[in-house]
Design a protein around this motif. Structure first.
Motif, PDB file in Angstrom:
ATOM      1  N   ASP A 162       0.837  -1.206   0.000  1.00  0.00           N
ATOM      2  CA  ASP A 162       0.000   0.000   0.000  1.00  0.00           C
ATOM      3  C   ASP A 162       0.872   1.257   0.000  1.00  0.00           C
ATOM      4  OD1 ASP A 162       0.696  -0.884   2.737  1.00  0.00           O
ATOM      5  OD2 ASP A 162      -0.354   0.926   3.361  1.00  0.00           O
ATOM      6  N   MET A 163       2.036   1.171   0.637  1.00  0.00           N
ATOM      7  CA  MET A 163       2.943   2.312   0.691  1.00  0.00           C
ATOM      8  C   MET A 163       3.592   2.556  -0.666  1.00  0.00           C
ATOM      9  SD  MET A 163       4.061   4.757   2.572  1.00  0.00           S
ATOM     10  CE  MET A 163       5.027   6.052   1.751  1.00  0.00           C
ATOM     11  N   ALA A 164       3.651   1.543  -1.498  1.00  0.00           N
ATOM     12  CA  ALA A 164       4.190   1.740  -2.848  1.00  0.00           C
ATOM     13  C   ALA A 164       3.342   2.755  -3.603  1.00  0.00           C
ATOM     14  CB  ALA A 164       4.230   0.412  -3.598  1.00  0.00           C
ATOM     15  N   SER A 165       2.031   2.592  -3.533  1.00  0.00           N
ATOM     16  CA  SER A 165       1.129   3.545  -4.188  1.00  0.00           C
ATOM     17  C   SER A 165       1.267   4.934  -3.578  1.00  0.00           C
ATOM     18  CB  SER A 165      -0.326   3.074  -4.064  1.00  0.00           C
ATOM     19  OG  SER A 165      -0.525   1.857  -4.746  1.00  0.00           O
ATOM     20  N   ARG A 166       1.357   5.000  -2.259  1.00  0.00           N
ATOM     21  CA  ARG A 166       1.478   6.295  -1.584  1.00  0.00           C
ATOM     22  C   ARG A 166       2.784   6.988  -1.962  1.00  0.00           C
ATOM     23  NH1 ARG A 166      -1.851   7.890   2.104  1.00  0.00           N
ATOM     24  NH2 ARG A 166      -0.366   8.962   3.469  1.00  0.00           N
ATOM     25  N   ALA A 167       3.875   6.221  -2.058  1.00  0.00           N
ATOM     26  CA  ALA A 167       5.152   6.812  -2.440  1.00  0.00           C
ATOM     27  C   ALA A 167       5.057   7.447  -3.826  1.00  0.00           C
ATOM     28  CB  ALA A 167       6.248   5.748  -2.417  1.00  0.00           C
ATOM     29  N   LEU A 168       4.394   6.769  -4.750  1.00  0.00           N
ATOM     30  CA  LEU A 168       4.204   7.336  -6.082  1.00  0.00           C
ATOM     31  C   LEU A 168       3.328   8.584  -6.015  1.00  0.00           C
ATOM     32  CD1 LEU A 168       3.626   4.138  -8.259  1.00  0.00           C
ATOM     33  CD2 LEU A 168       5.747   5.416  -7.928  1.00  0.00           C
ATOM     34  N   ASP A 169       2.278   8.537  -5.189  1.00  0.00           N
ATOM     35  CA  ASP A 169       1.402   9.708  -5.049  1.00  0.00           C
ATOM     36  C   ASP A 169       2.115  10.882  -4.400  1.00  0.00           C
ATOM     37  OD1 ASP A 169      -0.728   8.444  -6.253  1.00  0.00           O
ATOM     38  OD2 ASP A 169      -1.676   7.822  -4.381  1.00  0.00           O
ATOM     39  N   PHE A 170       3.173  10.601  -3.641  1.00  0.00           N
ATOM     40  CA  PHE A 170       3.976  11.668  -3.041  1.00  0.00           C
ATOM     41  C   PHE A 170       5.004  12.226  -4.021  1.00  0.00           C
ATOM     42  CE2 PHE A 170       3.520   9.717   1.505  1.00  0.00           C
ATOM     43  CZ  PHE A 170       2.204  10.130   1.533  1.00  0.00           C
ATOM     44  N   GLY A 171       5.172  11.568  -5.181  1.00  0.00           N
ATOM     45  CA  GLY A 171       6.093  12.064  -6.197  1.00  0.00           C
ATOM     46  C   GLY A 171       7.311  11.214  -6.446  1.00  0.00           C
ATOM     47  N   ALA A 172       7.401  10.036  -5.822  1.00  0.00           N
ATOM     48  CA  ALA A 172       8.523   9.143  -6.096  1.00  0.00           C
ATOM     49  C   ALA A 172       8.452   8.652  -7.530  1.00  0.00           C
ATOM     50  CB  ALA A 172       8.521   7.964  -5.135  1.00  0.00           C
ATOM     51  N   GLU A 173       9.600   8.401  -8.123  1.00  0.00           N
ATOM     52  CA  GLU A 173       9.667   7.909  -9.501  1.00  0.00           C
ATOM     53  C   GLU A 173       9.899   6.412  -9.551  1.00  0.00           C
ATOM     54  OE1 GLU A 173      12.366   8.657 -13.521  1.00  0.00           O
ATOM     55  OE2 GLU A 173      12.516  10.049 -11.836  1.00  0.00           O
ATOM     56  N   CYS A 174      10.451   5.863  -8.486  1.00  0.00           N
ATOM     57  CA  CYS A 174      10.792   4.444  -8.433  1.00  0.00           C
ATOM     58  C   CYS A 174      10.551   3.954  -7.016  1.00  0.00           C
ATOM     59  CB  CYS A 174      12.257   4.252  -8.832  1.00  0.00           C
ATOM     60  SG  CYS A 174      12.921   2.588  -8.596  1.00  0.00           S
ATOM     61  N   VAL A 175      10.053   2.722  -6.881  1.00  0.00           N
ATOM     62  CA  VAL A 175       9.842   2.106  -5.570  1.00  0.00           C
ATOM     63  C   VAL A 175      10.542   0.757  -5.553  1.00  0.00           C
ATOM     64  CG1 VAL A 175       8.155   1.198  -3.923  1.00  0.00           C
ATOM     65  CG2 VAL A 175       7.639   3.292  -5.212  1.00  0.00           C
ATOM     66  N   ILE A 176      11.282   0.517  -4.479  1.00  0.00           N
ATOM     67  CA  ILE A 176      11.958  -0.757  -4.258  1.00  0.00           C
ATOM     68  C   ILE A 176      11.200  -1.507  -3.167  1.00  0.00           C
ATOM     69  CG2 ILE A 176      14.096  -1.869  -3.514  1.00  0.00           C
ATOM     70  CD1 ILE A 176      15.539   0.754  -4.394  1.00  0.00           C
ATOM     71  N   ALA A 177      10.836  -2.756  -3.446  1.00  0.00           N
ATOM     72  CA  ALA A 177      10.125  -3.577  -2.460  1.00  0.00           C
ATOM     73  C   ALA A 177      11.043  -4.688  -1.971  1.00  0.00           C
ATOM     74  CB  ALA A 177       8.868  -4.177  -3.068  1.00  0.00           C
ATOM     75  N   PRO A 178      11.338  -4.729  -0.661  1.00  0.00           N
ATOM     76  CA  PRO A 178      12.230  -5.768  -0.134  1.00  0.00           C
ATOM     77  C   PRO A 178      11.533  -7.113   0.037  1.00  0.00           C
ATOM     78  CG  PRO A 178      11.479  -4.354   1.640  1.00  0.00           C
ATOM     79  CD  PRO A 178      10.914  -3.775   0.377  1.00  0.00           C
ATOM     80  N   MET A 179      12.355  -8.158   0.103  1.00  0.00           N
ATOM     81  CA  MET A 179      11.896  -9.509   0.404  1.00  0.00           C
ATOM     82  C   MET A 179      10.714  -9.959  -0.464  1.00  0.00           C
ATOM     83  SD  MET A 179      13.792 -10.994   2.621  1.00  0.00           S
ATOM     84  CE  MET A 179      15.164 -10.568   3.699  1.00  0.00           C
ATOM     85  N   VAL A 180      10.846  -9.769  -1.768  1.00  0.00           N
ATOM     86  CA  VAL A 180       9.849 -10.310  -2.699  1.00  0.00           C
ATOM     87  C   VAL A 180      10.268 -11.749  -2.976  1.00  0.00           C
ATOM     88  CG1 VAL A 180       8.837 -10.113  -5.005  1.00  0.00           C
ATOM     89  CG2 VAL A 180       9.337  -8.052  -3.673  1.00  0.00           C
ATOM     90  N   ASN A 181       9.670 -12.663  -2.229  1.00  0.00           N
ATOM     91  CA  ASN A 181      10.114 -14.055  -2.242  1.00  0.00           C
ATOM     92  C   ASN A 181       9.139 -15.011  -2.909  1.00  0.00           C
ATOM     93  OD1 ASN A 181      12.539 -13.526  -0.867  1.00  0.00           O
ATOM     94  ND2 ASN A 181      11.502 -13.622   1.113  1.00  0.00           N
ATOM     95  N   THR A 182       7.961 -14.497  -3.323  1.00  0.00           N
ATOM     96  CA  THR A 182       6.960 -15.338  -3.971  1.00  0.00           C
ATOM     97  C   THR A 182       6.382 -14.610  -5.186  1.00  0.00           C
ATOM     98  OG1 THR A 182       5.054 -14.487  -2.734  1.00  0.00           O
ATOM     99  CG2 THR A 182       6.318 -16.284  -1.713  1.00  0.00           C
ATOM    100  N   ILE A 183       5.758 -15.350  -6.066  1.00  0.00           N
ATOM    101  CA  ILE A 183       5.095 -14.747  -7.216  1.00  0.00           C
ATOM    102  C   ILE A 183       3.952 -13.866  -6.737  1.00  0.00           C
ATOM    103  CG2 ILE A 183       3.902 -15.192  -9.387  1.00  0.00           C
ATOM    104  CD1 ILE A 183       6.869 -15.999  -9.266  1.00  0.00           C
ATOM    105  N   GLU A 184       3.276 -14.283  -5.672  1.00  0.00           N
ATOM    106  CA  GLU A 184       2.182 -13.470  -5.140  1.00  0.00           C
ATOM    107  C   GLU A 184       2.697 -12.130  -4.631  1.00  0.00           C
ATOM    108  OE1 GLU A 184      -1.527 -12.135  -4.140  1.00  0.00           O
ATOM    109  OE2 GLU A 184      -0.917 -13.812  -5.430  1.00  0.00           O
ATOM    110  N   ASP A 185       3.866 -12.117  -3.976  1.00  0.00           N
ATOM    111  CA  ASP A 185       4.480 -10.854  -3.555  1.00  0.00           C
ATOM    112  C   ASP A 185       4.681  -9.942  -4.767  1.00  0.00           C
ATOM    113  OD1 ASP A 185       4.680 -11.634  -0.901  1.00  0.00           O
ATOM    114  OD2 ASP A 185       6.775 -12.270  -1.072  1.00  0.00           O
ATOM    115  N   ALA A 186       5.239 -10.508  -5.838  1.00  0.00           N
ATOM    116  CA  ALA A 186       5.527  -9.724  -7.038  1.00  0.00           C
ATOM    117  C   ALA A 186       4.243  -9.180  -7.653  1.00  0.00           C
ATOM    118  CB  ALA A 186       6.285 -10.576  -8.055  1.00  0.00           C
ATOM    119  N   ARG A 187       3.213 -10.004  -7.690  1.00  0.00           N
ATOM    120  CA  ARG A 187       1.945  -9.570  -8.275  1.00  0.00           C
ATOM    121  C   ARG A 187       1.291  -8.469  -7.455  1.00  0.00           C
ATOM    122  NH1 ARG A 187      -0.016 -15.744  -9.559  1.00  0.00           N
ATOM    123  NH2 ARG A 187       1.005 -15.943 -11.620  1.00  0.00           N
TER     124      ARG A 187
END
Length: 263
Positions: free
Chosen positions: A78-103
């Motif tokens: 949910d914070m990924a969307s908020r970071a973009l709404d705040f003006g971020a150009e790129c978001v890094i998500a840690p510990m993406v260990n499953t396909i469901e995480d990636a999706r």
């Protein structure tokens, strides 16, 4: 919105350096943004940044010129969307260990039909100087923003091709310290561990083959050239603590040397 994006620069083969910001203070972020880095990453996972500090630090980064990047906490898509709404150009998500995480990460990062990001771009549009009513923004943001999934475990390495195949995942970001812990099964932390370099190179090769981006955290800046040759294009260097320490040590040593020369 005509400026060259971070993704375009990486695709063109540039070696881009991002500062790493852990101190949740816009004045500090502003100072770091003026040091000459190509980007500044605001770290919410292990750094002190919060939603409020990201909201206030993104314009400080933009004012200095670099691309604003945010690393979200584990699972906080949910914070990924908020970071973009705040003006971020790129978001890094840690510990993406499953396909469901990636999706889930991709869904939070991209507008329909690619993802499920909801509309609320007022702040980001203002900070980017967007002059349209939102239609142009809607039509371009899925390609102008980057979703980088972190590969830092054996589990993630095993499904790296599948993670990269998820629509809306623009690339991967390697965390070599965590990866070294996983690689040695908890026996050692060594982000420069030679034994894992073949795997580090394999991740970049997989990203390149998929037509996507590869980025990595560099504890030792001397390894940037080696990792660039592997296919990495975005390199995170140190943190404010390191920049302060190296700068202070240099000043202190020069002062000591001058005193000794006058003795």
């Amino acid at each position: 919105m005509a400026e060259t994006t971070l993704g375009q620069r990486m695709a063109a083969g540039e070696a881009l350096l991002t500062a790493w910001s852990s101190i949740p203070e816009p004045l500090t972020t502003e100072a770091v943004a003026r040091l000459g880095f190509d980007a500044v990453t605001l770290d919410m996972q292990h750094g002190g940044h919060s939603e409020e500090s990201v909201l206030r630090a993104v314009p400080a980064v933009r004012m200095g010129g670099p691309h604003p990047i945010v690393r979200i906490p584990v699972g906080r898509f949910d914070m990924a969307s908020r970071a973009l709404d705040f003006g971020a150009e790129c978001v890094i998500a840690p510990m993406v260990n499953t396909i469901e995480d990636a999706r889930r990460f991709a869904a939070a990062m991209k507008y329909p039909p690619l993802g499920e990001r909801s509309w609320g771009a007022t702040i980001a549009m203002l900070r980017s100087g967007a002059a349209d009513d939102g239609q142009g923004w809607l039509q371009t943001q899925n390609t102008r923003t980057l979703a980088l999934a972190m590969i830092e475990t054996r589990e993630a390495l095993a499904i790296a091709d599948d993670i990269l195949a998820v629509d809306g995942i623009d690339g991967v970001f390697v965390g070599p310290s965590d990866f070294s812990i996983a690689w040695t099964r908890g026996a050692r932390i060594d982000p420069s561990l030679e034994d894992m370099m073949e795997a580090i190179a394999l991740i970049a090769a997989k990203a390149t083959a998929a037509g996507k981006h590869a980025a990595i955290y560099m504890v030792d800046p001397a390894l940037v050239g080696r990792c660039y040759a592997m296919g990495y294009r975005l390199f995170a260097l140190g943190s404010e603590y390191g920049y302060l320490a190296h700068g202070a040590l240099g000043f202190i040593q020069k002062a000591r040397d001058s005193l000794e020369s006058k003795a």
